[in-house]
Design a protein around this motif. Structure first.
Motif, PDB file in Angstrom:
ATOM      1  N   SER A  50       0.849  -1.200   0.000  1.00 26.98           N
ATOM      2  CA  SER A  50       0.000   0.000   0.000  1.00 26.98           C
ATOM      3  C   SER A  50       0.874   1.236   0.000  1.00 26.98           C
ATOM      4  O   SER A  50       1.938   1.246   0.632  1.00 26.98           O
ATOM      5  CB  SER A  50      -0.899   0.021   1.248  1.00 26.98           C
ATOM      6  OG  SER A  50      -1.538   1.285   1.369  1.00 26.98           O
ATOM      7  N   ARG A  77      -0.981   4.221   0.401  1.00 29.55           N
ATOM      8  CA  ARG A  77      -2.020   5.160   0.844  1.00 29.55           C
ATOM      9  C   ARG A  77      -1.531   6.005   2.030  1.00 29.55           C
ATOM     10  O   ARG A  77      -0.884   5.475   2.928  1.00 29.55           O
ATOM     11  CB  ARG A  77      -3.234   4.328   1.281  1.00 29.55           C
ATOM     12  CG  ARG A  77      -4.546   5.024   1.362  1.00 29.55           C
ATOM     13  CD  ARG A  77      -5.641   4.033   1.742  1.00 29.55           C
ATOM     14  NE  ARG A  77      -5.435   3.441   3.058  1.00 29.55           N
ATOM     15  CZ  ARG A  77      -5.803   4.018   4.211  1.00 29.55           C
ATOM     16  NH1 ARG A  77      -6.379   5.193   4.205  1.00 29.55           N
ATOM     17  NH2 ARG A  77      -5.581   3.402   5.360  1.00 29.55           N
ATOM     18  N   LEU A 101      -2.349   1.343   7.010  1.00 28.65           N
ATOM     19  CA  LEU A 101      -2.126   0.353   8.072  1.00 28.65           C
ATOM     20  C   LEU A 101      -0.897  -0.498   7.742  1.00 28.65           C
ATOM     21  O   LEU A 101      -0.317  -1.161   8.603  1.00 28.65           O
ATOM     22  CB  LEU A 101      -3.372  -0.531   8.199  1.00 28.65           C
ATOM     23  CG  LEU A 101      -3.432  -1.489   9.380  1.00 28.65           C
ATOM     24  CD1 LEU A 101      -3.447  -0.731  10.697  1.00 28.65           C
ATOM     25  CD2 LEU A 101      -4.645  -2.399   9.276  1.00 28.65           C
ATOM     26  N   CYS A 102      -0.522  -0.479   6.496  1.00 28.04           N
ATOM     27  CA  CYS A 102       0.622  -1.270   6.011  1.00 28.04           C
ATOM     28  C   CYS A 102       1.887  -1.014   6.839  1.00 28.04           C
ATOM     29  O   CYS A 102       2.698  -1.923   7.018  1.00 28.04           O
ATOM     30  CB  CYS A 102       0.874  -0.921   4.544  1.00 28.04           C
ATOM     31  SG  CYS A 102       1.864  -2.135   3.672  1.00 28.04           S
ATOM     32  N   PRO A 124      -2.739  -5.310   1.659  1.00 32.77           N
ATOM     33  CA  PRO A 124      -4.153  -5.162   2.007  1.00 32.77           C
ATOM     34  C   PRO A 124      -5.011  -5.678   0.862  1.00 32.77           C
ATOM     35  O   PRO A 124      -4.484  -6.046  -0.196  1.00 32.77           O
ATOM     36  CB  PRO A 124      -4.314  -3.637   2.126  1.00 32.77           C
ATOM     37  CG  PRO A 124      -3.345  -3.083   1.128  1.00 32.77           C
ATOM     38  CD  PRO A 124      -2.182  -4.060   1.111  1.00 32.77           C
ATOM     39  N   GLU A 125      -6.312  -5.708   1.108  1.00 33.61           N
ATOM     40  CA  GLU A 125      -7.252  -6.062   0.037  1.00 33.61           C
ATOM     41  C   GLU A 125      -8.013  -4.804  -0.351  1.00 33.61           C
ATOM     42  O   GLU A 125      -8.614  -4.146   0.496  1.00 33.61           O
ATOM     43  CB  GLU A 125      -8.224  -7.131   0.543  1.00 33.61           C
ATOM     44  CG  GLU A 125      -9.218  -7.578  -0.517  1.00 33.61           C
ATOM     45  CD  GLU A 125     -10.021  -8.771  -0.041  1.00 33.61           C
ATOM     46  OE1 GLU A 125      -9.422  -9.812   0.286  1.00 33.61           O
ATOM     47  OE2 GLU A 125     -11.265  -8.660  -0.005  1.00 33.61           O
ATOM     48  N   TYR A 126      -7.940  -4.460  -1.635  1.00 37.75           N
ATOM     49  CA  TYR A 126      -8.688  -3.318  -2.175  1.00 37.75           C
ATOM     50  C   TYR A 126      -9.655  -3.867  -3.228  1.00 37.75           C
ATOM     51  O   TYR A 126      -9.210  -4.423  -4.240  1.00 37.75           O
ATOM     52  CB  TYR A 126      -7.743  -2.332  -2.878  1.00 37.75           C
ATOM     53  CG  TYR A 126      -6.975  -1.370  -1.995  1.00 37.75           C
ATOM     54  CD1 TYR A 126      -6.855  -1.545  -0.622  1.00 37.75           C
ATOM     55  CD2 TYR A 126      -6.354  -0.264  -2.565  1.00 37.75           C
ATOM     56  CE1 TYR A 126      -6.138  -0.641   0.157  1.00 37.75           C
ATOM     57  CE2 TYR A 126      -5.634   0.647  -1.791  1.00 37.75           C
ATOM     58  CZ  TYR A 126      -5.532   0.443  -0.434  1.00 37.75           C
ATOM     59  OH  TYR A 126      -4.823   1.330   0.329  1.00 37.75           O
ATOM     60  N   ASN A 127     -10.940  -3.714  -2.985  1.00 32.88           N
ATOM     61  CA  ASN A 127     -11.948  -4.179  -3.951  1.00 32.88           C
ATOM     62  C   ASN A 127     -11.666  -5.591  -4.437  1.00 32.88           C
ATOM     63  O   ASN A 127     -11.592  -5.867  -5.629  1.00 32.88           O
ATOM     64  CB  ASN A 127     -12.069  -3.190  -5.113  1.00 32.88           C
ATOM     65  CG  ASN A 127     -12.576  -1.842  -4.632  1.00 32.88           C
ATOM     66  OD1 ASN A 127     -13.488  -1.790  -3.802  1.00 32.88           O
ATOM     67  ND2 ASN A 127     -11.986  -0.755  -5.104  1.00 32.88           N
ATOM     68  N   HIS A 128     -11.477  -6.469  -3.457  1.00 29.27           N
ATOM     69  CA  HIS A 128     -11.275  -7.908  -3.684  1.00 29.27           C
ATOM     70  C   HIS A 128     -10.011  -8.234  -4.478  1.00 29.27           C
ATOM     71  O   HIS A 128      -9.904  -9.302  -5.082  1.00 29.27           O
ATOM     72  CB  HIS A 128     -12.503  -8.554  -4.349  1.00 29.27           C
ATOM     73  CG  HIS A 128     -13.689  -8.581  -3.446  1.00 29.27           C
ATOM     74  ND1 HIS A 128     -14.749  -9.429  -3.613  1.00 29.27           N
ATOM     75  CD2 HIS A 128     -13.971  -7.856  -2.329  1.00 29.27           C
ATOM     76  CE1 HIS A 128     -15.632  -9.225  -2.644  1.00 29.27           C
ATOM     77  NE2 HIS A 128     -15.181  -8.268  -1.865  1.00 29.27           N
ATOM     78  N   TYR A 140      -4.041  -8.517   4.943  1.00 30.83           N
ATOM     79  CA  TYR A 140      -4.939  -7.947   5.944  1.00 30.83           C
ATOM     80  C   TYR A 140      -6.103  -7.256   5.248  1.00 30.83           C
ATOM     81  O   TYR A 140      -6.039  -6.904   4.077  1.00 30.83           O
ATOM     82  CB  TYR A 140      -4.181  -6.986   6.864  1.00 30.83           C
ATOM     83  CG  TYR A 140      -3.486  -5.838   6.167  1.00 30.83           C
ATOM     84  CD1 TYR A 140      -2.236  -6.013   5.569  1.00 30.83           C
ATOM     85  CD2 TYR A 140      -4.070  -4.576   6.105  1.00 30.83           C
ATOM     86  CE1 TYR A 140      -1.597  -4.964   4.934  1.00 30.83           C
ATOM     87  CE2 TYR A 140      -3.424  -3.515   5.479  1.00 30.83           C
ATOM     88  CZ  TYR A 140      -2.189  -3.726   4.891  1.00 30.83           C
ATOM     89  OH  TYR A 140      -1.552  -2.683   4.246  1.00 30.83           O
ATOM     90  N   GLY A 197     -10.769  -6.832   5.888  1.00 28.65           N
ATOM     91  CA  GLY A 197     -11.944  -7.087   6.707  1.00 28.65           C
ATOM     92  C   GLY A 197     -12.135  -8.570   6.914  1.00 28.65           C
ATOM     93  O   GLY A 197     -11.212  -9.278   7.342  1.00 28.65           O
TER      94      GLY A 197
HETATM   95  C1  LIG Z   1     -10.146   1.481  -2.203  1.00 33.62           C
HETATM   96  C2  LIG Z   1     -10.325   0.534  -1.049  1.00 33.62           C
HETATM   97  C3  LIG Z   1     -10.965  -0.673  -1.261  1.00 33.62           C
HETATM   98  C4  LIG Z   1     -11.112  -1.592  -0.212  1.00 33.62           C
HETATM   99  N1  LIG Z   1     -11.672  -2.809  -0.458  1.00 33.62           N
HETATM  100  C5  LIG Z   1     -11.633  -3.762   0.490  1.00 33.62           C
HETATM  101  C6  LIG Z   1     -12.037  -5.103   0.201  1.00 33.62           C
HETATM  102  O1  LIG Z   1     -12.448  -5.435  -0.903  1.00 33.62           O
HETATM  103  N2  LIG Z   1     -11.959  -6.024   1.176  1.00 33.62           N
HETATM  104  C7  LIG Z   1     -11.489  -5.717   2.432  1.00 33.62           C
HETATM  105  O2  LIG Z   1     -11.400  -6.591   3.271  1.00 33.62           O
HETATM  106  N3  LIG Z   1     -11.113  -4.451   2.756  1.00 33.62           N
HETATM  107  C8  LIG Z   1     -11.174  -3.475   1.806  1.00 33.62           C
HETATM  108  N4  LIG Z   1     -10.761  -2.209   2.093  1.00 33.62           N
HETATM  109  C9  LIG Z   1     -10.359  -1.903   3.464  1.00 33.62           C
HETATM  110  C10 LIG Z   1      -8.860  -2.083   3.608  1.00 33.62           C
HETATM  111  O3  LIG Z   1      -8.546  -3.450   3.807  1.00 33.62           O
HETATM  112  C11 LIG Z   1      -8.346  -1.244   4.774  1.00 33.62           C
HETATM  113  O4  LIG Z   1      -8.690   0.107   4.534  1.00 33.62           O
HETATM  114  C12 LIG Z   1      -6.846  -1.380   4.946  1.00 33.62           C
HETATM  115  O5  LIG Z   1      -6.467  -0.595   6.052  1.00 33.62           O
HETATM  116  C13 LIG Z   1      -6.115  -0.882   3.696  1.00 33.62           C
HETATM  117  O6  LIG Z   1      -4.736  -1.007   3.852  1.00 33.62           O
HETATM  118  P1  LIG Z   1      -3.800   0.274   3.989  1.00 33.62           P
HETATM  119  O7  LIG Z   1      -4.372   1.102   5.142  1.00 33.62           O
HETATM  120  O8  LIG Z   1      -2.450  -0.248   4.334  1.00 33.62           O
HETATM  121  O9  LIG Z   1      -3.840   1.005   2.681  1.00 33.62           O
HETATM  122  C14 LIG Z   1     -10.622  -1.267   1.076  1.00 33.62           C
HETATM  123  C15 LIG Z   1      -9.999  -0.030   1.266  1.00 33.62           C
HETATM  124  C16 LIG Z   1      -9.839   0.852   0.235  1.00 33.62           C
HETATM  125  C17 LIG Z   1      -9.100   2.157   0.467  1.00 33.62           C
END
Ligand SMILES: Cc1cc2nc3c(=O)[nH]c(=O)nc-3n(C[C@H](O)[C@H](O)[C@H](O)COP(=O)(O)O)c2cc1C
Length: 181
Positions: free
Chosen positions: A13, A15, A19-20, A69-73, A100, A102
């Motif tokens: 990440s 961003r 949280l990374c 992390p997971e972003y939009n699956h 990591y 949800g």
């Molecule tokens: C654009 C976006 C899409 C996300 N999609 C998902 C998802 O599909 N599944 C999930 O479990 N969490 C999702 N999340 C929540 C992230 O897992 C959570 O925000 C995490 O802290 C992101 O990692 P980062 O803070 O290191 O960037 C999403 C977050 C963002 C910003």
């Protein structure tokens, strides 16, 4: 004495407020707690500014740990940019995953990464570390509050990573990993 395996620890990440940083710092501390590894962080925030340095860091590594992390699956775009910036530097090395998010703990991102890394001849370690509801797992100082289960998963992942890392290091030195004819 065993030569330590050199691991490129790749952040998934870029961003602001990510949280990374907490997950990555925990991962690095765990790798050193287990021992027998040296680590080098590859962070898309700066790695993408200097592709030559990025490729050198990946070339130096005997294996990789990706913290994603997971972003939009799926996984996030900056991680794909890091992956796509190199080519032969990846080949015939193992990767372990720390994910990591949800409910899924980032596992959907990891499954997609396995497909991408297969194209680059990177062996994906089956055992991985997944952190569901990751934002509840760290205190204000970035310390993991209940580390026992993730620590066990990390131990399994690192045991496999070491096996593959040592086996593939020996194989690469016995025979150059060439392009197919
Ligand atoms: C654009 C976006 C899409 C996300 N999609 C998902 C998802 O599909 N599944 C999930 O479990 N969490 C999702 N999340 C929540 C992230 O897992 C959570 O925000 C995490 O802290 C992101 O990692 P980062 O803070 O290191 O960037 C999403 C977050 C963002 C910003």
């Amino acid at each position: 004495m065993r030569v330590p395996l050199h691991i490129a620890l790749i952040y998934g990440s870029a961003r602001p407020g990510r949280l990374c940083d907490a997950v990555g710092a925990w991962t690095e501390a765990e790798i050193h707690r287990v021992g027998g590894f040296t680590t080098e962080i590859v962070d898309p925030r700066d790695a993408l500014q200097d592709e030559g340095a990025l490729r050198d860091a990946l070339a130096r590594a005997d294996g990789f740990v990706v913290v994603t992390p997971e972003y939009n699956h799926s996984f996030a775009a900056p991680l794909k940019a890091v992956i796509d910036a190199a080519d032969v530097e990846w080949g015939a090395k193992p990767v372990g995953f720390v994910s990591y998010g949800g409910l899924s703990g980032g596992l959907r991102a990891v499954e997609q990464l396995r497909l991408v890394f297969a194209e680059l001849h990177v062996v994906g370690v089956s055992d991985s570390v997944a952190l569901p509801d990751a934002w509840d797992r760290f205190d204000g100082a970035g310390r993991m509050t209940e580390p026992e289960r993730p620590r066990r998963a990390m131990g399994r992942m690192l045991t496999r990573l070491r096996w593959w890392g040592e086996a593939l290091k020996a194989a690469r030195s016995a025979q150059v990993f060439t392009e197919a004819a």
